[in-house]
Design a protein around this motif. Structure first.
Motif, PDB file in Angstrom:
ATOM      1  N   ASN A  37       0.807  -1.216   0.000  1.00 49.69           N
ATOM      2  CA  ASN A  37       0.000   0.000   0.000  1.00 49.69           C
ATOM      3  C   ASN A  37       0.841   1.268   0.000  1.00 49.69           C
ATOM      4  OD1 ASN A  37      -2.368  -1.412  -0.069  1.00 49.69           O
ATOM      5  ND2 ASN A  37      -2.801  -1.226   2.127  1.00 49.69           N
TER       6      ASN A  37
ATOM      7  N   GLU B 206      -2.434   5.266  -3.957  1.00 51.56           N
ATOM      8  CA  GLU B 206      -2.812   6.624  -4.349  1.00 51.56           C
ATOM      9  C   GLU B 206      -2.843   7.593  -3.174  1.00 51.56           C
ATOM     10  OE1 GLU B 206      -6.492   6.405  -6.403  1.00 51.56           O
ATOM     11  OE2 GLU B 206      -5.700   5.235  -8.089  1.00 51.56           O
ATOM     12  N   GLU B 207      -2.963   7.086  -1.957  1.00 46.08           N
ATOM     13  CA  GLU B 207      -3.032   7.977  -0.802  1.00 46.08           C
ATOM     14  C   GLU B 207      -1.701   8.685  -0.595  1.00 46.08           C
ATOM     15  OE1 GLU B 207      -4.521   6.178   2.707  1.00 46.08           O
ATOM     16  OE2 GLU B 207      -6.198   5.183   1.700  1.00 46.08           O
ATOM     17  N   GLU B 208      -1.776   9.991  -0.389  1.00 42.02           N
ATOM     18  CA  GLU B 208      -0.569  10.809  -0.322  1.00 42.02           C
ATOM     19  C   GLU B 208       0.330  10.435   0.843  1.00 42.02           C
ATOM     20  OE1 GLU B 208       0.659  15.559  -0.113  1.00 42.02           O
ATOM     21  OE2 GLU B 208      -1.434  14.934  -0.296  1.00 42.02           O
ATOM     22  N   ASP B 209      -0.266  10.074   1.974  1.00 42.81           N
ATOM     23  CA  ASP B 209       0.546   9.788   3.165  1.00 42.81           C
ATOM     24  C   ASP B 209       0.872   8.319   3.320  1.00 42.81           C
ATOM     25  OD1 ASP B 209      -1.988   8.889   3.732  1.00 42.81           O
ATOM     26  OD2 ASP B 209      -2.000   9.607   5.808  1.00 42.81           O
ATOM     27  N   ALA B 210       0.552   7.489   2.323  1.00 42.34           N
ATOM     28  CA  ALA B 210       0.772   6.039   2.439  1.00 42.34           C
ATOM     29  C   ALA B 210       2.252   5.701   2.549  1.00 42.34           C
ATOM     30  CB  ALA B 210       0.138   5.312   1.253  1.00 42.34           C
TER      31      ALA B 210
END
Length: 245
Positions: A153, A157-161
């Motif tokens: 993960n 797409e999540e910025e803080d991943a």
């Protein structure tokens, strides 16, 4: 901003460790996706894990990692050794297999025999670290999960991943372990449980902070006995009964 730009580092060794780990996460993301796509078997997953233990976490293949660590007739996929002693058995499952605390049974027996307090469990994608907590008396140590991170993960797409995964995996590096960071994280997590938190609420520092916050909200200058009143309210109405026994 660099991959490590949002990571809260204060020492050179931390920055260097994070930069190396971030580079490894990028480097191995493709092979990890390929492993997952073809539902690779345990043997192939173990090869990937060995590389990540070496290049990502910086454990030496020659002095700190042992393959098929065997004792008492049982063997573990890998073992991390520090200062001549077993630090943590590493259990590897096939990349498509769901991880479960039941996977730890053999590693727990090995750790108990050799006095290790940590177990790492992974299927390449998921990395978990369990601290074997001392329960006192003659009770067996209980595995408590301290780290649980999905490496796949990190490139979602999540910025803080990515920063979140980097933050979690940092504690599994050779450097973080050497500097006591993994153990301190376990201590922090233990003190975030209900009973220790309830006890912390009664500390002088927290009581003082609460008094100033309430004064700020109300404009009240304070009165005699306010500390006792606040403590009574916390212990009788806020904190669940039984936690402060």
């Amino acid at each position: 901003m660099s991959r490590t730009g949002e990571f809260n580092v204060t020492a050179d060794w931390e920055r260097q460790t994070c930069e190396r780990l971030a580079a490894a996460m990028d480097r191995f993301s493709g092979p990890l996706a390929e492993l997952t796509a073809r539902d690779a078997n345990q043997g192939d997953t173990r090869l990937w894990v060995l590389d990540f233990l070496t290049y990502g976490f910086n454990f030496s293949k020659h002095s700190e990692l042992t393959t098929e660590y065997r004792t008492g007739g049982a063997s573990i996929d890998y073992a991390i050794r520090r200062h001549g002693r077993l630090f943590a058995p590493v259990e590897v499952r096939a990349c498509g297999q769901t991880l479960d605390v039941r996977n730890l049974q053999q590693a727990r027996r090995l750790a108990a025999r050799e006095g290790a307090e940590w177990i790492f469990l992974t299927n390449a994608r998921i990395w978990q670290a369990y601290h074997l907590r001392d329960m006192g008396a003659d009770a067996p140590r209980r595995p408590v999960r301290v780290i649980d991170v999905d490496l796949a993960n990190a490139h979602g797409e999540e910025e803080d991943a990515f920063p979140a995964a980097l933050d979690a995996l940092f504690y599994l590096t050779q450097e973080a372990i050497e500097h006591g960071r993994l153990q301190r994280l376990a201590d922090w997590r233990r003190n975030c449980e209900p009973a220790p938190l309830a006890d912390a609420l009664r500390s002088d520092a927290v009581q003082q902070a609460l008094r100033w916050e309430l004064r700020s909200r109300t404009g009240h200058p304070g009165h005699r006995g306010e500390s006792e009143e606040l403590l009574e309210s916390l212990t009788q109405q806020v904190v669940a009964r039984g936690l402060l026994d």
